[in-house]
Design a protein around this motif. Structure first.
Motif, PDB file in Angstrom:
ATOM      1  N   VAL A  55       0.812  -1.216   0.000  1.00  0.00           N
ATOM      2  CA  VAL A  55       0.000   0.000   0.000  1.00  0.00           C
ATOM      3  C   VAL A  55       0.850   1.273   0.000  1.00  0.00           C
ATOM      4  O   VAL A  55       0.385   2.336  -0.407  1.00  0.00           O
ATOM      5  CB  VAL A  55      -0.940  -0.006   1.220  1.00  0.00           C
ATOM      6  CG1 VAL A  55      -0.148   0.192   2.507  1.00  0.00           C
ATOM      7  CG2 VAL A  55      -2.020   1.050   1.097  1.00  0.00           C
ATOM      8  N   LEU A  56       2.108   1.173   0.426  1.00  0.00           N
ATOM      9  CA  LEU A  56       2.949   2.367   0.499  1.00  0.00           C
ATOM     10  C   LEU A  56       3.110   3.049  -0.854  1.00  0.00           C
ATOM     11  O   LEU A  56       3.342   4.267  -0.920  1.00  0.00           O
ATOM     12  CB  LEU A  56       4.326   2.016   1.070  1.00  0.00           C
ATOM     13  CG  LEU A  56       4.343   1.535   2.529  1.00  0.00           C
ATOM     14  CD1 LEU A  56       5.751   1.126   2.929  1.00  0.00           C
ATOM     15  CD2 LEU A  56       3.823   2.622   3.448  1.00  0.00           C
ATOM     16  N   LYS A  60      -0.952   8.781   0.086  1.00  0.00           N
ATOM     17  CA  LYS A  60      -0.609  10.184  -0.137  1.00  0.00           C
ATOM     18  C   LYS A  60      -0.588  10.914   1.194  1.00  0.00           C
ATOM     19  O   LYS A  60      -1.194  10.461   2.170  1.00  0.00           O
ATOM     20  CB  LYS A  60      -1.629  10.831  -1.072  1.00  0.00           C
ATOM     21  CG  LYS A  60      -1.648  10.237  -2.465  1.00  0.00           C
ATOM     22  CD  LYS A  60      -2.711  10.905  -3.323  1.00  0.00           C
ATOM     23  CE  LYS A  60      -2.751  10.296  -4.735  1.00  0.00           C
ATOM     24  NZ  LYS A  60      -3.803  10.928  -5.564  1.00  0.00           N
ATOM     25  N   PRO A  61       0.095  12.052   1.248  1.00  0.00           N
ATOM     26  CA  PRO A  61       0.130  12.813   2.511  1.00  0.00           C
ATOM     27  C   PRO A  61      -1.273  13.214   2.955  1.00  0.00           C
ATOM     28  O   PRO A  61      -2.179  13.385   2.133  1.00  0.00           O
ATOM     29  CB  PRO A  61       0.972  14.041   2.163  1.00  0.00           C
ATOM     30  CG  PRO A  61       1.801  13.615   0.993  1.00  0.00           C
ATOM     31  CD  PRO A  61       0.946  12.672   0.211  1.00  0.00           C
ATOM     32  N   HIS A  62      -1.435  13.338   4.287  1.00  0.00           N
ATOM     33  CA  HIS A  62      -2.679  13.811   4.914  1.00  0.00           C
ATOM     34  C   HIS A  62      -3.842  12.834   4.720  1.00  0.00           C
ATOM     35  O   HIS A  62      -5.004  13.244   4.722  1.00  0.00           O
ATOM     36  CB  HIS A  62      -3.061  15.205   4.399  1.00  0.00           C
ATOM     37  CG  HIS A  62      -1.923  16.168   4.373  1.00  0.00           C
ATOM     38  ND1 HIS A  62      -1.255  16.541   5.523  1.00  0.00           N
ATOM     39  CD2 HIS A  62      -1.299  16.804   3.342  1.00  0.00           C
ATOM     40  CE1 HIS A  62      -0.283  17.380   5.188  1.00  0.00           C
ATOM     41  NE2 HIS A  62      -0.278  17.538   3.880  1.00  0.00           N
ATOM     42  N   GLU A  63      -3.545  11.563   4.551  1.00  0.00           N
ATOM     43  CA  GLU A  63      -4.586  10.559   4.438  1.00  0.00           C
ATOM     44  C   GLU A  63      -4.844   9.885   5.786  1.00  0.00           C
ATOM     45  O   GLU A  63      -3.928   9.700   6.595  1.00  0.00           O
ATOM     46  CB  GLU A  63      -4.192   9.475   3.427  1.00  0.00           C
ATOM     47  CG  GLU A  63      -4.412   9.867   1.979  1.00  0.00           C
ATOM     48  CD  GLU A  63      -4.141   8.717   1.021  1.00  0.00           C
ATOM     49  OE1 GLU A  63      -4.554   8.826  -0.138  1.00  0.00           O
ATOM     50  OE2 GLU A  63      -3.520   7.726   1.437  1.00  0.00           O
ATOM     51  N   ARG A  89       5.811   9.117   4.996  1.00  0.00           N
ATOM     52  CA  ARG A  89       5.084   9.579   3.810  1.00  0.00           C
ATOM     53  C   ARG A  89       4.036  10.634   4.133  1.00  0.00           C
ATOM     54  O   ARG A  89       3.269  11.032   3.272  1.00  0.00           O
ATOM     55  CB  ARG A  89       4.453   8.381   3.112  1.00  0.00           C
ATOM     56  CG  ARG A  89       5.489   7.562   2.340  1.00  0.00           C
ATOM     57  CD  ARG A  89       4.989   6.168   2.020  1.00  0.00           C
ATOM     58  NE  ARG A  89       5.966   5.435   1.207  1.00  0.00           N
ATOM     59  CZ  ARG A  89       7.077   4.886   1.680  1.00  0.00           C
ATOM     60  NH1 ARG A  89       7.374   4.990   2.985  1.00  0.00           N
ATOM     61  NH2 ARG A  89       7.907   4.235   0.885  1.00  0.00           N
ATOM     62  N   GLY A  90       3.988  11.080   5.360  1.00  0.00           N
ATOM     63  CA  GLY A  90       3.123  12.205   5.724  1.00  0.00           C
ATOM     64  C   GLY A  90       1.683  11.851   5.982  1.00  0.00           C
ATOM     65  O   GLY A  90       0.823  12.752   5.953  1.00  0.00           O
TER      66      GLY A  90
END
Length: 552
Positions: A55-56, A60-63, A89-90
């Motif tokens: 899944v990496l 996306k960031p902020h998920e 990854r944020g």
């Protein structure tokens, strides 16, 4: 705790809802936070479901990542690394259902989440992912719509301020009303230019600015050009509700003009409020740019008028007095002309601009009715004859001292009794500045009446006649082309300064007595019997003085 989330490249605020607010929606009423409490302020902007082991590659960031653990059912050992990978990854948080494919989370995973401030959420089994997705995404969209509507309202209000010709006072007043906070516009040196808000809150904001300077963002790539928590206030709460202080820079024309600073005693300044502050800073930049343009035109008119006054081209004294009054100047009283001329070093253009600013500020402090303007290579001030010109010069020099290695020399005229004598006073001040530099070096402060014989020499307008006198009196010693002649001239200077005291001159020049006697003989063969002719000695002394004034 992480700082307020911003796009690193632009400084734009990330709109969304915090993890703490996500946990407050009805579908997650039974959810439990099991680790990473310090990261509840992380912003959720989108949701994703983990369906594949790799899944990496898709996050996306902020998920907010939702999972049943199904992709990891055969490799539970990978859970220990998952938190670090997602945090890198944020991602905002990981929400997981236990019992169906994964019975429990490894202790290592929980410890790592707490260490990184990465929220781990345990989901109730009776809640479907589609319900979570619908409700949270609806909240995010509603929040973004509300933020955009509020920002649009603020934008219209601030644009109206500009179109109505408002200044920084009107900008700060509008922001204070929009955000219900205290607001200050601060220049680059920390001086407060305008304030608005409740008096007690404005007072607290002024104290903070005076104590620490304008609040600034902590260093780091997340800071961007806008504001985060202030130095003088605590950071935003973990739930992302807000902060007590915020500050954004005012940038215009590639220059930093200061900051817009806000203060809320209830720590109510949120990220959307900072976005409005950024819009206010843009409007403030427009106001400052407009004012700079007006000031530049006014400065040119002031400089042109003062130059005409000082060169005798401005008309009758009555007309000069009347026009000067329109600039706030009083030229009808007894005044003194002061000239500050840059010494020949450094970046002259930037130094000249700084010189004008320093002298303008100094004149405002010491004589608000005094005239001051910048010419191409100098600043000229016309101040009350009773003012201490030397003190004004020291004040301006102290402010100018932060721009090494540039320096300036200052000359002061005799008192002038009226506009018709100002040209003569200007000439005196200019000569005093230049003679003072020649005599005392860069940074000299000289008064025309203190120049002694140089004052008389400076009054000779025919410089060609002065140079002819030097050549006729000193002969070959008038030129530096020959090193021996220049050395003999220095010996002559020392002899005249000691009143022909051979022993003292030899000591001063580190010569043997007989060597000096030999040089005296050589000088008399070139110049004549100066040791026995007082009139010749006077002529030689004057010629040497003229040489020291070379270039004036």
């Amino acid at each position: 705790m992480k700082p307020p989330v911003r796009l690193a490249s632009t400084g734009t605020i990330i709109h969304g809802v915090s993890v703490g607010e996500v946990l407050g929606v009805s579908t997650l009423a039974g959810a439990k936070l099991i680790a990473g409490e310090s990261g509840l302020g992380r912003i959720v902007q989108r949701l994703n479901v983990m369906e594949v082991p790799d899944v990496l590659a898709w996050v996306k960031p902020h998920e907010l990542l939702l999972t049943t653990g199904y992709p990891l059912r055969n490799t539970p050992q990978s859970l220990g690394r998952l938190v670090a990978d997602l945090d890198e990854r944020g991602l905002a948080a990981l929400a997981i259902k236990l019992g169906r494919y994964v019975d429990e989370l490894p202790a290592e995973m929980v410890e790592q989440a707490d260490r990184l401030g990465f929220p781990l959420i345990l989901l109730p089994n009776d809640v479907g992912f589609d319900d979570i997705l619908n409700q949270v995404l609806t909240d995010i969209l509603n929040r973004q719509a509300g933020v955009l509507a509020r920002a649009e309202e603020a934008h219209r209000a601030l644009v109206h301020v500009v179109l109505a010709g408002g200044g920084l006072n009107e900008v700060t007043a509008e922001v204070a009303q929009l955000l219900d906070v205290a607001v200050a516009a601060v220049d680059g040196s920390g001086r407060v230019l305008a304030t608005a808000g409740a008096p007690d809150q404005v007072a607290a904001l002024r104290v903070s600015i005076a104590r620490e300077g304008p609040p600034v963002l902590p260093p780091g790539p997340a800071a961007g050009p806008a504001a985060g928590p202030a130095r003088s206030g605590p950071p935003a709460a973990a739930s992302g509700r807000g902060r007590p202080f915020a500050s954004v820079p005012v940038l215009a024309g590639g220059h930093h003009h200061g900051r817009i600073v806000a203060y809320s005693p209830s720590s109510a300044i949120g990220d959307s409020d900072v976005g409005i502050l950024e819009r206010a800073a843009t409007v403030a930049a427009l106001v400052i740019t407009r004012q700079d343009a007006v000031n530049a035109v006014e400065s040119k008119y002031r400089a042109d008028f003062l130059r005409d006054v000082l060169t005798g081209r401005a008309g009758t004294p009555e007309r000069v007095t009347a026009r000067a009054r329109a600039f706030g100047w009083d030229l009808a009283r007894p005044v003194t002309v002061v000239v500050a001329e840059l010494d020949p070093d450094g970046d002259e253009r930037s130094a000249q601009d700084r010189l004008v600013s320093c002298w303008t500020a100094a004149i405002r402090r010491h004589d608000p009715r005094g005239a001051v303007a910048g010419f191409s290579h100098e600043v000229v001030a016309v101040i009350d004859a009773g003012a201490d010109a030397s003190r004004v010069a020291r004040d301006a020099a102290a402010a100018f001292a932060d721009l090494p290695p540039a320096t300036f020399s200052t000359g002061t005229s005799r008192p002038s009794t009226g506009a018709d004598t100002l040209p003569e006073a200007y000439s005196q001040a200019l000569k005093a500045a230049r003679v003072g530099r020649q005599l005392h070096g860069p940074g000299a402060v000289a008064h025309f009446d203190q120049l002694g014989v140089y004052r008389l020499l400076s009054l000779v307008n025919d410089t060609g006649e002065l140079h002819a006198f030097v050549r006729e009196t000193l002969g070959p010693l008038a030129s530096d082309d020959d090193a021996e002649n220049a050395d003999l001239r220095r010996t002559l200077q020392a002899l005249l300064e000691t009143n022909l005291n051979v022993a003292e001159t030899a000591r001063r020049l580190h010569f043997h007595y007989n060597t000096l006697r030999y040089r005296i003989g050589k000088l008399e063969r070139i110049l004549g019997n100066f040791t026995g002719d007082p009139h010749l000695r006077l002529n030689l002394t004057l010629a040497l003085h003229v040489l020291r004034m070379r270039g004036i």
